[in-house]
Design an enzyme around this catalytic site. Structure first.
Site, PDB file in Angstrom:
ATOM      1  N   LYS A  56       0.827  -1.210   0.000  1.00  0.00           N
ATOM      2  CA  LYS A  56       0.000   0.000   0.000  1.00  0.00           C
ATOM      3  C   LYS A  56       0.858   1.256   0.000  1.00  0.00           C
ATOM      4  O   LYS A  56       0.649   2.166  -0.801  1.00  0.00           O
ATOM      5  CB  LYS A  56      -0.927   0.018   1.215  1.00  0.00           C
ATOM      6  CG  LYS A  56      -1.934   1.163   1.189  1.00  0.00           C
ATOM      7  CD  LYS A  56      -2.411   1.555   2.571  1.00  0.00           C
ATOM      8  CE  LYS A  56      -1.418   2.468   3.255  1.00  0.00           C
ATOM      9  NZ  LYS A  56      -1.918   3.068   4.508  1.00  0.00           N
TER      10      LYS A  56
ATOM     11  N   ASP B  53      -6.228   0.502   0.884  1.00  0.00           N
ATOM     12  CA  ASP B  53      -6.295   0.684   2.331  1.00  0.00           C
ATOM     13  C   ASP B  53      -7.649   0.159   2.809  1.00  0.00           C
ATOM     14  O   ASP B  53      -8.374  -0.506   2.053  1.00  0.00           O
ATOM     15  CB  ASP B  53      -6.092   2.153   2.710  1.00  0.00           C
ATOM     16  CG  ASP B  53      -7.223   3.054   2.231  1.00  0.00           C
ATOM     17  OD1 ASP B  53      -8.135   2.562   1.518  1.00  0.00           O
ATOM     18  OD2 ASP B  53      -7.213   4.243   2.567  1.00  0.00           O
TER      19      ASP B  53
END
Length: 211
Positions: A121, A139
């Site tokens: 991420k 996320d």
């Protein structure tokens, strides 16, 4: 699953709804972006933004942060979650940047994910926001919203990322990432989604299943 035309319509609506959707972490360069994203794990962007001015004033680059005392870094971070762990993490990260990249943030994805404290991420956010590459960073908001809507149907973050990349045109990856985050923050809440005012409720799998 949606057709490509339906996906385009959904993404168009989300982009029209959130025209200013962008990275909410305050930063002035890629070093600050990287550190801020690492610090944002399991806490809010607003919390990180509150401490980042003091952090970057004291440690304006990787070299200064790599030499910082853990106690001093912790003192700045103490209002955000897991600050003991995060202080060590960003110090180790800064040290790796100095030792391996002369203090610069690498623009290569594989190099990024091999840095201490940097996962998929974080690397995707830095590649997208910092270097202007098309990426989808998954996320909690992106994971929840994309699966709830029905853009994908996956049980974990990695599969969600890969499915989104497969289903969404590459030139829309970064914009979609930000649109989904804003939608998750503003309407598609984890516990009480505001389905009645949602601009894509006519498409949403969750809405159809809960009628």
């Amino acid at each position: 699953m949606f057709s490509q035309n339906e996906i385009k319509e959904i993404l168009d609506i989300l982009e029209d709804t959130y025209p200013d959707a962008k990275c909410a972490l305050d930063h002035q360069n890629i070093y600050q972006l990287l550190i801020a994203v690492v610090l944002s794990a399991q806490t809010t962007d607003k919390s990180v933004n509150r401490i980042s001015p003091a952090l970057f004033k004291k440690y304006p680059d990787a070299l200064s942060l790599s030499k910082g005392r853990i106690e001093d870094i912790e003192e700045i971070l103490k209002t955000i979650g897991m600050y003991h762990t995060k202080a060590k993490r960003i110090k180790d990260l800064a040290l790796a940047l100095v030792e391996d990249f002369d203090g610069d943030v690498p623009s290569n994805y594989d190099s990024l994910v091999n840095l201490p404290g940097v996962g998929r991420k974080t690397a995707n956010v830095v590649m997208s926001v910092g270097f202007g590459k098309e990426r989808i960073a998954v996320d909690t908001h992106v994971f929840r919203v994309s699966n709830r809507i029905g853009l994908v149907d996956e049980k974990d973050v990695l599969k969600t990322e890969l499915s989104l990349m497969e289903n969404i045109p590459e030139d829309r990856w970064s914009r979609t990432h930000h649109s989904l985050i804003f939608h998750g923050r503003n309407l598609c809440d984890a516990r009480k989604p505001k389905c009645e005012t949602c601009p894509i409720n006519g498409y949403c799998k969750y809405v159809k299943e809960n009628k």
